[in-house]
Design a protein around this motif. Structure first.
Motif, PDB file in Angstrom:
ATOM      1  N   GLN A   1       4.193   5.575  -5.587  1.00 21.75           N
ATOM      2  CA  GLN A   1       4.255   5.578  -7.047  1.00 21.75           C
ATOM      3  C   GLN A   1       3.033   6.231  -7.683  1.00 21.75           C
ATOM      4  O   GLN A   1       2.986   6.393  -8.905  1.00 21.75           O
ATOM      5  N   GLY A   2       2.062   6.586  -6.867  1.00 19.06           N
ATOM      6  CA  GLY A   2       0.874   7.255  -7.387  1.00 19.06           C
ATOM      7  C   GLY A   2      -0.028   6.342  -8.208  1.00 19.06           C
ATOM      8  O   GLY A   2      -0.675   6.797  -9.151  1.00 19.06           O
ATOM      9  N   VAL A   3      -0.051   5.058  -7.837  1.00 17.98           N
ATOM     10  CA  VAL A   3      -0.904   4.102  -8.541  1.00 17.98           C
ATOM     11  C   VAL A   3      -1.758   3.358  -7.524  1.00 17.98           C
ATOM     12  O   VAL A   3      -1.501   3.400  -6.320  1.00 17.98           O
ATOM     13  N   SER A   4      -2.754   2.647  -8.022  1.00 15.78           N
ATOM     14  CA  SER A   4      -3.589   1.855  -7.131  1.00 15.78           C
ATOM     15  C   SER A   4      -2.832   0.610  -6.686  1.00 15.78           C
ATOM     16  O   SER A   4      -1.870   0.175  -7.335  1.00 15.78           O
TER      17      SER A   4
ATOM     18  N   THR B   1       0.832  -1.210   0.000  1.00 19.70           N
ATOM     19  CA  THR B   1       0.000   0.000   0.000  1.00 19.70           C
ATOM     20  C   THR B   1       0.861   1.253   0.000  1.00 19.70           C
ATOM     21  O   THR B   1       0.613   2.201  -0.757  1.00 19.70           O
ATOM     22  N   ILE B   2       1.900   1.251   0.814  1.00 21.87           N
ATOM     23  CA  ILE B   2       2.818   2.402   0.866  1.00 21.87           C
ATOM     24  C   ILE B   2       3.518   2.575  -0.476  1.00 21.87           C
ATOM     25  O   ILE B   2       3.630   3.692  -0.996  1.00 21.87           O
TER      26      ILE B   2
ATOM     27  N   THR C   1      -2.974  -1.948  -9.453  1.00 20.58           N
ATOM     28  CA  THR C   1      -2.030  -1.680 -10.538  1.00 20.58           C
ATOM     29  C   THR C   1      -0.615  -2.079 -10.139  1.00 20.58           C
ATOM     30  O   THR C   1       0.126  -2.676 -10.932  1.00 20.58           O
ATOM     31  N   LEU C   2      -0.237  -1.779  -8.912  1.00 24.26           N
ATOM     32  CA  LEU C   2       1.103  -2.126  -8.439  1.00 24.26           C
ATOM     33  C   LEU C   2       1.289  -3.639  -8.426  1.00 24.26           C
ATOM     34  O   LEU C   2       2.307  -4.151  -8.906  1.00 24.26           O
ATOM     35  N   ILE C   3       0.317  -4.373  -7.900  1.00 17.90           N
ATOM     36  CA  ILE C   3       0.430  -5.827  -7.832  1.00 17.90           C
ATOM     37  C   ILE C   3       0.473  -6.426  -9.233  1.00 17.90           C
ATOM     38  O   ILE C   3       1.267  -7.333  -9.506  1.00 17.90           O
ATOM     39  N   ILE C   4      -0.350  -5.929 -10.142  1.00 17.54           N
ATOM     40  CA  ILE C   4      -0.327  -6.406 -11.529  1.00 17.54           C
ATOM     41  C   ILE C   4       1.058  -6.183 -12.134  1.00 17.54           C
ATOM     42  O   ILE C   4       1.607  -7.060 -12.806  1.00 17.54           O
ATOM     43  N   SER C   5       1.629  -5.032 -11.885  1.00 16.05           N
ATOM     44  CA  SER C   5       2.966  -4.722 -12.396  1.00 16.05           C
ATOM     45  C   SER C   5       4.002  -5.696 -11.848  1.00 16.05           C
ATOM     46  O   SER C   5       4.823  -6.239 -12.594  1.00 16.05           O
TER      47      SER C   5
END
Length: 65
Positions: free
Chosen positions: A34-37, A28-29, A40-44
């Protein structure tokens, strides 16, 4: 490990994932920084890791040829 044929897969694009609280907090942090959800971060992260794994398998296959 059980192998699954692509033709046997039925995906809906949705999973439920249980994470340790500390890992969830860290993700979450990182997403906020990174200014994303979080999604989105987990998908990346998953996409990058899968790409590396596939690349390693390709290199190993070439080395064994």
């Amino acid at each position: 490990m059980t192998k699954v044929n692509d033709s046997d897969l039925e995906t809906r694009g949705r999973i439920t994932l249980r994470l340790p609280k500390k890992l969830h907090e860290r993700l979450t942090i990182a997403a906020e920084q990174q200014g994303v959800s979080l999604n989105t971060l987990i998908i990346s992260f998953v996409s990058e890791s899968l790409g590396r794994l596939e690349g390693v398998k390709q290199l190993e296959a070439r080395a064994n040829d």
